[in-house]
Design a protein around this motif. Structure first.
Motif, PDB file in Angstrom:
ATOM      1  N   SER A   1      77.260 132.009  47.628  1.00 26.34           N
ATOM      2  CA  SER A   1      78.230 131.515  48.855  1.00 26.34           C
ATOM      3  C   SER A   1      79.019 132.830  49.311  1.00 26.34           C
ATOM      4  N   SER A   2      79.362 133.888  48.543  1.00 24.45           N
ATOM      5  CA  SER A   2      79.817 134.935  49.375  1.00 24.45           C
ATOM      6  C   SER A   2      78.810 135.579  50.326  1.00 24.45           C
ATOM      7  N   GLU A   3      77.557 135.591  50.052  1.00 27.39           N
ATOM      8  CA  GLU A   3      76.588 136.256  51.102  1.00 27.39           C
ATOM      9  C   GLU A   3      76.468 135.321  52.281  1.00 27.39           C
ATOM     10  N   ALA A   4      76.549 134.026  52.199  1.00 23.56           N
ATOM     11  CA  ALA A   4      76.348 132.993  53.055  1.00 23.56           C
ATOM     12  C   ALA A   4      77.456 133.221  54.067  1.00 23.56           C
ATOM     13  N   ILE A   5      79.004 133.220  53.673  1.00 19.37           N
ATOM     14  CA  ILE A   5      79.947 133.363  54.578  1.00 19.37           C
ATOM     15  C   ILE A   5      79.961 134.680  55.144  1.00 19.37           C
ATOM     16  N   ASN A   6      79.588 135.919  54.532  1.00 22.66           N
ATOM     17  CA  ASN A   6      79.516 137.241  54.865  1.00 22.66           C
ATOM     18  C   ASN A   6      78.686 137.147  56.112  1.00 22.66           C
ATOM     19  N   ARG A   7      77.325 136.544  56.012  1.00 22.03           N
ATOM     20  CA  ARG A   7      76.510 136.669  56.919  1.00 22.03           C
ATOM     21  C   ARG A   7      76.958 135.932  58.008  1.00 22.03           C
ATOM     22  N   ILE A   8      77.448 134.872  58.184  1.00 23.74           N
ATOM     23  CA  ILE A   8      78.024 134.108  59.303  1.00 23.74           C
ATOM     24  C   ILE A   8      79.195 134.726  60.134  1.00 23.74           C
ATOM     25  N   ARG A   9      80.163 135.071  59.330  1.00 23.51           N
ATOM     26  CA  ARG A   9      81.097 135.968  59.697  1.00 23.51           C
ATOM     27  C   ARG A   9      80.696 137.033  60.568  1.00 23.51           C
ATOM     28  N   THR A  10      79.725 137.832  60.036  1.00 23.01           N
ATOM     29  CA  THR A  10      79.252 139.079  60.759  1.00 23.01           C
ATOM     30  C   THR A  10      78.424 138.845  61.690  1.00 23.01           C
ATOM     31  N   SER A  11      77.439 137.753  61.696  1.00 16.03           N
ATOM     32  CA  SER A  11      76.709 137.586  62.683  1.00 16.03           C
ATOM     33  C   SER A  11      77.147 136.797  63.883  1.00 16.03           C
ATOM     34  N   TYR A  12      78.027 136.007  63.536  1.00 11.60           N
ATOM     35  CA  TYR A  12      78.565 135.001  64.789  1.00 11.60           C
ATOM     36  C   TYR A  12      80.287 135.241  64.634  1.00 11.60           C
ATOM     37  N   PRO A  13      80.868 136.217  64.902  1.00  9.71           N
ATOM     38  CA  PRO A  13      82.173 136.308  64.643  1.00  9.71           C
ATOM     39  C   PRO A  13      83.133 135.123  65.463  1.00  9.71           C
ATOM     40  N   GLU A  14      82.736 134.732  66.419  1.00 10.06           N
ATOM     41  CA  GLU A  14      83.409 133.794  67.072  1.00 10.06           C
ATOM     42  C   GLU A  14      83.084 132.278  66.551  1.00 10.06           C
ATOM     43  N   LYS A  15      82.361 132.170  65.549  1.00 11.67           N
ATOM     44  CA  LYS A  15      82.340 130.995  64.780  1.00 11.67           C
ATOM     45  C   LYS A  15      83.124 130.772  63.546  1.00 11.67           C
ATOM     46  N   ALA A  16      83.256 129.738  63.253  1.00 11.39           N
ATOM     47  CA  ALA A  16      84.041 129.604  61.938  1.00 11.39           C
ATOM     48  C   ALA A  16      82.803 129.428  60.742  1.00 11.39           C
ATOM     49  N   ALA A  17      83.382 130.060  59.609  1.00 15.21           N
ATOM     50  CA  ALA A  17      82.158 130.121  58.542  1.00 15.21           C
ATOM     51  C   ALA A  17      82.827 129.207  57.537  1.00 15.21           C
ATOM     52  N   ILE A  18      82.268 128.196  57.139  1.00 10.63           N
ATOM     53  CA  ILE A  18      82.840 127.426  56.195  1.00 10.63           C
ATOM     54  C   ILE A  18      81.643 127.006  54.973  1.00 10.63           C
ATOM     55  N   ASN A  19      81.957 127.457  53.880  1.00  7.72           N
ATOM     56  CA  ASN A  19      81.208 126.954  52.702  1.00  7.72           C
ATOM     57  C   ASN A  19      81.459 125.917  52.039  1.00  7.72           C
ATOM     58  N   ILE A  20      80.892 124.810  51.964  1.00  3.08           N
ATOM     59  CA  ILE A  20      81.124 123.752  51.322  1.00  3.08           C
ATOM     60  C   ILE A  20      80.607 123.667  49.748  1.00  3.08           C
ATOM     61  N   CYS A  21      81.643 123.653  49.094  1.00  2.36           N
ATOM     62  CA  CYS A  21      81.235 123.737  47.476  1.00  2.36           C
ATOM     63  C   CYS A  21      81.017 122.201  47.357  1.00  2.36           C
ATOM     64  N   ILE A  22      79.924 122.007  46.536  1.00  2.00           N
ATOM     65  CA  ILE A  22      79.546 120.822  46.163  1.00  2.00           C
ATOM     66  C   ILE A  22      79.308 120.601  44.578  1.00  2.00           C
ATOM     67  N   GLY A  23      79.394 119.540  43.895  1.00  2.00           N
ATOM     68  CA  GLY A  23      79.619 119.496  42.567  1.00  2.00           C
ATOM     69  C   GLY A  23      78.238 119.341  41.899  1.00  2.00           C
ATOM     70  N   TYR A  24      77.388 119.766  42.512  1.00  2.00           N
ATOM     71  CA  TYR A  24      75.842 119.587  41.916  1.00  2.00           C
ATOM     72  C   TYR A  24      75.201 120.742  42.456  1.00  2.00           C
ATOM     73  N   SER A  25      73.959 121.271  41.688  1.00  2.00           N
ATOM     74  CA  SER A  25      73.280 122.134  42.029  1.00  2.00           C
ATOM     75  C   SER A  25      72.037 121.375  41.961  1.00  2.00           C
ATOM     76  N   SER A  26      70.814 122.032  42.629  1.00  2.00           N
ATOM     77  CA  SER A  26      69.554 121.267  42.586  1.00  2.00           C
ATOM     78  C   SER A  26      68.389 122.190  42.644  1.00  2.00           C
ATOM     79  N   ASN A  27      67.287 121.835  42.358  1.00  2.00           N
ATOM     80  CA  ASN A  27      66.113 122.621  42.544  1.00  2.00           C
ATOM     81  C   ASN A  27      64.981 121.383  42.876  1.00  2.00           C
ATOM     82  N   LEU A  28      63.708 121.838  42.871  1.00  2.00           N
ATOM     83  CA  LEU A  28      62.864 120.987  43.056  1.00  2.00           C
ATOM     84  C   LEU A  28      62.490 119.830  42.228  1.00  2.00           C
ATOM     85  N   SER A  29      63.172 120.172  40.914  1.00  2.42           N
ATOM     86  CA  SER A  29      62.644 118.927  40.047  1.00  2.42           C
ATOM     87  C   SER A  29      63.849 118.373  39.446  1.00  2.42           C
TER      88      SER A  29
END
Length: 188
Positions: A1-29
């Motif tokens: 989550s830290s990389e995603a927020i960092n990426r959006i805040r640096t790439s698009y400083p005029e946008k709001a960066a929100i990382n939604i935490c979700i109570g589950y994680s998933s993979n392909l299976s």
């Protein structure tokens, strides 16, 4: 989550960066409930990197299979409210810029550059080296003097990197040669 927020805040400083935490994680299976400690890490990371704190779950708080996640959320939200002065008007003081491939289709990205990006980010953050992550070179073009090093990964935009180097900046290209060539001393 830290990389995603960092990426959006640096790439698009005029946008709001929100990382939604979700109570589950998933993979392909499978779909699994995220452990309480992992949820806390995601919330603290997102908050530390400037995201408003958000949590998403399906159903209602009363119908959750794992109440421990809700207990972790309650403790985190209480801590955040008590320490809200730490999370306003933040700026990233990083002197290293990690340029990465634009994330246009997250689930269809080339896994090799993506893993390289994550690996470089992890090495720097574990060494406590502040890093700004960007999928655009706009921040480099606006303020060349803000960075001591620009790391350019495969597929990343390179506009402005040549000027940055010509003005005394240092650039490290990973898995590729600079599009503007190497100085004679380095290429020999």
């Amino acid at each position: 989550s830290s990389e995603a927020i960092n990426r959006i805040r640096t790439s698009y400083p005029e946008k709001a960066a929100i990382n939604i935490c979700i109570g589950y994680s998933s993979n392909l299976s499978r779909l699994v409930v995220m452990p309480q400690e992992e949820m806390k890490v995601h919330l603290y990371q997102a908050s530390a990197h400037g995201s408003p704190i958000t949590y998403c779950f399906t159903g209602t708080p009363l119908t959750q299979d794992d109440q421990r996640t809700l207990d972790a959320l309650e403790r985190f939200y209480t801590w955040h409210a008590d320490n809200s002065d730490l999370y306003s008007l933040q700026t990233n003081l990083a002197r290293v810029l990690l340029l990465v491939e634009p994330e246009t289709a997250p689930r269809r990205r080339n896994p090799i550059p993506e893993e390289t990006n994550k690996g470089v980010y992890r090495i720097l953050t574990e060494a406590h080296i502040p890093v700004a992550v960007s999928e655009t070179s706009r921040s480099l073009q606006i303020a060349l003097e803000n960075y001591d090093l620009v790391i350019v990964t495969e597929g990343a935009p390179t506009e402005g990197v040549r000027e940055y180097v010509e003005n005394g900046g240092r650039a490290l290209f990973i898995n590729q040669a600079p599009p503007f060539g190497l100085p004679a001393l380095v290429s020999e």
